[in-house]
Design an enzyme around this catalytic site. Structure first.
Site, PDB file in Angstrom:
ATOM      1  N   HIS A 240      58.170  48.755  34.328  1.00 31.52           N
ATOM      2  CA  HIS A 240      57.094  49.322  35.150  1.00 31.52           C
ATOM      3  C   HIS A 240      56.681  50.683  34.607  1.00 31.52           C
ATOM      4  CE1 HIS A 240      55.239  51.096  38.843  1.00 31.52           C
ATOM      5  NE2 HIS A 240      54.816  49.850  39.005  1.00 31.52           N
ATOM      6  N   SER A 443      63.492  34.625  40.098  1.00 32.06           N
ATOM      7  CA  SER A 443      62.197  35.224  40.376  1.00 32.06           C
ATOM      8  C   SER A 443      61.382  34.335  41.305  1.00 32.06           C
ATOM      9  CB  SER A 443      61.420  35.441  39.065  1.00 32.06           C
ATOM     10  OG  SER A 443      60.150  36.002  39.326  1.00 32.06           O
TER      11      SER A 443
END
Length: 527
Positions: A240, A443
């Protein structure tokens, strides 16, 4: 109020005694920095063709695969979220109709402008009329929200009466200030919950409720820099942007390590990078779910790498960017463990993503001895400065506490199961419809080829990177919505075709990699 009494039984929580520390002033340290960023582009094609590529060498290469075995039970696929009873406005219901032109006009800049004179105000629509239009606008946009990891299935109406108070948790959560309109007791209960979740010993931890996962990363990397002023920060290219921002803010040397096709850090390249700089301390950011592919870095493998290189514990520092999945992973059966029983130092997680909250928030948690390096006593507060922000939103702590109490551990687990299983449903439907798509085992993020219709991208609020897009399946994402989404994607494909990979080794080409395993629809225009 009756709905709240019918909710999931409140989880048992307990407040721990406040943690007392001695205050001291620490001067900042500065080092150099190197970072790398990436751009994006889109390519279009004239015709669409579909090929199912079977990486596992099945006998029939055109047969659609069944979902592979995974780390969770498929028995409850499609189970509604236990939070559905708290659906404040219909986040889990069907798609809300678009606004009428008259409603849209009420939200234009000329309508919402703040008048400077009574005469100007007389020409504008009233606040109630504008807010009614805005409410309908938000309902519409929230009902087609697919691309970003926000749980919109919540109801905190029992807390609305507290919005009249200016609740400010300024200063350290464990050291009360002279300002008494705070929610520290709730904030400490939230911190205790996450400390228990990640297996921290009593009185060994410190944490606080942040404004977001980004602030948690800024705080975690700051602590790492203060503990190891001359260290190099290692993190993957798919990290990120807030981690690279932290490196830039703190003027740290930062090495961006390439990733494997699934999005995990390339462990061999990480080992090589560290081995070239064994004379310097090591800070590693471990991703517990990358932004685009939802990939989880293998913490145990990274720790083994440090062991192989004979790096002593006092010379490395590990921060975990937990964002979305660090809260989900403890509730996935047979998943790897992220815990402070291992030699990690800090973790940041978003609060509004999995739990659901009307304001962005998060939790930063670390070993208590680390925060002492940034602690300064502030006379004005009669507290200590240990956090990134000074004034801190006390409402956020209250809302997180409420969500945790109402859901409880079992409620969170059911939410996680819903997300993981529904993500596999979306993957299978996309594959069946002839789209290239993948989902990592750990995920609920489904990565797919980018649609060529930008209006469709905006309608469903898809997050895109070059030639791929993704859908993050959250508790408010239902099978009915998925079926409609796939139908619109198919109509888009029939009209405009499929996207070609924009370059060699583009994100779309990486979805075709054998490293993912299983079968996949071949990207258009590839061999």
């Amino acid at each position: 109020m009756l709905l709240h009494r019918l909710a999931v039984a409140a989880a048992k929580t307990s407040l721990r005694p406040s943690l007392a520390r001695n205050s001291r002033t620490i001067a900042p340290t500065m080092t150099g920095i190197t970072t790398a960023r990436f751009g994006s582009s889109v390519a279009k094609d004239e015709e669409a063709t579909t090929t199912i590529v079977d990486n596992s060498q099945e006998e029939n290469p055109t047969e659609l695969p069944t979902a592979p075995e995974s780390t969770y039970s498929m028995k409850k696929s499609g189970t509604p979220s236990p939070w559905a009873v708290f659906d404040a406005w219909g986040a889990g219901a069907d798609i809300v109709d678009p606004l009428s032109p008259a409603m849209e006009k009420l939200l234009e800049s000329e309508s919402v402008k703040i008048p400077m004179t009574p005469e100007e105000q007389a020409t504008l629509a009233g606040e109630t009329e504008i807010l009614d239009a805005y409410d309908q606008f938000l309902q519409r946009k929230s009902s087609v929200h697919f691309g970003y990891p926000y749980n919109l299935m919540y109801n905190h109406s029992e807390l609305y009466e507290f919005m009249k108070y200016s609740i400010n948790n300024l200063g350290d959560p464990f050291v009360p200030s002279n300002y008494s309109v705070h929610s520290r007791q709730f904030e400490c209960a939230v911190i205790d919950f996450f400390a228990d979740l990640w297996k921290m010993e009593k009185d060994s931890y410190w944490g606080y409720v942040t404004t977001s996962g980004t602030e948690g990363n800024l705080h975690g990397i700051l602590l790492a820099r203060e503990c190891h002023p001359d260290a190099i920060l290692y993190t993957s290219q798919e990290t990120h942007y807030s981690v690279f921002k932290a490196a830039r803010y703190y003027r740290m040397d930062c090495q961006s390590i390439p990733t494997l096709p699934m999005g995990e850090i390339d462990y061999d390249l990480l080992e090589k990078a560290i081995s070239r700089n064994l004379d310097r301390d090591i800070i590693i950011n471990v991703n517990i779910g990358t932004t685009v592919k939802g990939a989880v870095d293998n913490l145990d493998r990274i720790l083994r790498t440090l062991q192989v290189l004979n790096v002593p514990r006092e010379r490395f520092h590990i921060h975990c960017d937990g964002a979305l999945f660090a809260l989900m992973m403890p509730f996935v059966d047979y998943a790897p463990e992220i815990s402070f029983q291992k030699p990690i130092d800090s973790i940041a997680v978003s609060g509004h993503k999995m739990l659901g909250c009307p304001m962005p928030c998060g939790i930063a948690l670390c070993r208590k001895e680390h925060v002492e390096k940034v602690e300064q006593h502030i006379d004005y507060l009669n507290s200590v400065d240990t956090t990134i922000m000074g004034s801190r939103n006390g409402q956020a702590a209250l809302y997180l506490w409420y969500s945790l109490r109402k859901k409880g551990v079992e409620g969170i687990k059911r939410d996680v199961e819903h997300c993981m299983e529904t993500a596999r449903y979306l993957r299978d439907k996309l594959t069946e419809a002839g789209f290239t798509c993948r989902v990592n085992d750990l995920s609920s993020t489904v990565v797919l080829e980018r649609p060529l219709d930008e209006n469709l991208v905006k309608r469903w609020q898809l997050a895109c990177e070059e030639d791929i897009a993704h859908v993050v399946v959250m508790p408010n994402v239902t099978r009915n919505k998925i079926d409609l989404f796939v139908k619109e994607l198919t109509e888009c494909k029939d009209k405009l075709g499929r996207i070609r990979p924009v370059r060699e080794n583009s994100p779309l080409r990486q979805l075709h990699s054998l490293a993912w395993g299983g079968s996949v629809v071949q990207p258009f225009g590839t061999n």
